[in-house]
Design an enzyme around this catalytic site. Structure first.
Site: not given
Ligand code: NAG
Length: 244
Positions: A133, A138
């Site tokens: 990932e 974020e």
């Protein structure tokens, strides 16, 4: 809570060793609805949220597209019951799968304010965490600057010294270690996240993934060093060797 976001995305795929990538998709405005599917699922990361499907999102104007604008947002007006479900929001994923590629994200605005958790990431959902990932953008609330992170299976550790402008956090990418904090790199500018990102008119995030490395770049909207092929949006090719 203000949560409008406008994103245009183009992505490119090239041969393994070339740093020049031809344009394969240019996803702008309404084209997001063809390229992405809405995921009305329980949040796998346990956020207090209620992800809705495309029809509901359009009916509630949580997504909207016109011209070169594409908006995703959360419901920011309903007063929720403390015991009830979370706030209506949206999560989308590409229909296509990308291996060696470059993706450029042109973002005008990201959700800001208490309780927001905007993110752009790439992953192999069917084989997480071993498939990896990459968290490109974020954060939660307004806590900047952005941290770029990898989450992997066991045996992936980053070298302490890398060619980068950001600051390394811990170096073990293993999702099973350190409470899945991953191996993050915090960017060197507050313009990379939150209200500061938005006040500057947003900017561009880009990532390059090859069998040998993963790189992530950020340029604020008025950064004079943004490469011409990034700024153009629909350049026929990009050459990441010229990006700094
Ligand atoms: C939906 O959102 C867009 C963008 O914010 C806005 O221009 C439009 O007026 C909204 N539509 C409705 C029906 O509220």
């Amino acid at each position: 809570m203000k949560t409008a976001s406008a994103i245009s995305l183009l992505s490119l795929a090239g041969s393994v060793f070339a740093a020049t990538y031809p344009l394969t998709s240019n996803i702008v405005g309404r084209r997001f609805y063809d390229a992405f599917e809405f995921e009305a699922i329980e949040d796998p990361t346990d956020g207090r949220v209620n992800y809705v499907d495309r029809a509901t999102a359009q009916a509630q104007n949580l997504t909207y597209a016109s011209g070169n604008t594409f908006i995703l947002r959360t419901d920011s007006t309903t007063v929720l019951s403390p015991d009830g479900p979370g706030r209506n929001s949206v999560r989308i994923k590409t229909k296509k799968v990308y291996k060696t590629h470059v993706a450029v994200f042109d973002i005008r605005h990201i959700p800001q304010g208490c309780g927001t958790w905007p993110a752009i990431w790439e992953t192999n959902e069917a084989d997480w965490p071993n498939g990896g990932e990459t968290d490109i953008l974020e954060g939660v609330n307004d806590q900047g600057p952005n941290t770029v992170s990898l989450h992997t299976g066991t045996g992936c550790v980053m070298p302490a010294t890398r060619l980068q402008t950001g600051t390394s956090l811990q170096l073990n990418c293993d999702a099973n270690a350190n409470d899945n904090s991953g191996c993050g790199v915090t960017l060197n500018t507050d313009l990379s996240y939150g209200p500061q990102f938005n006040a500057a008119g947003g900017g561009w995030y880009a990532t390059e993934r090859t069998p040998n490395f993963i790189k992530v770049w950020f340029w604020s909207r008025n950064d004079p060093t943004v490469p011409a092929d990034v700024k153009k949006g629909c350049a026929v090719t990009v050459n990441t060797d010229t990006w700094v």
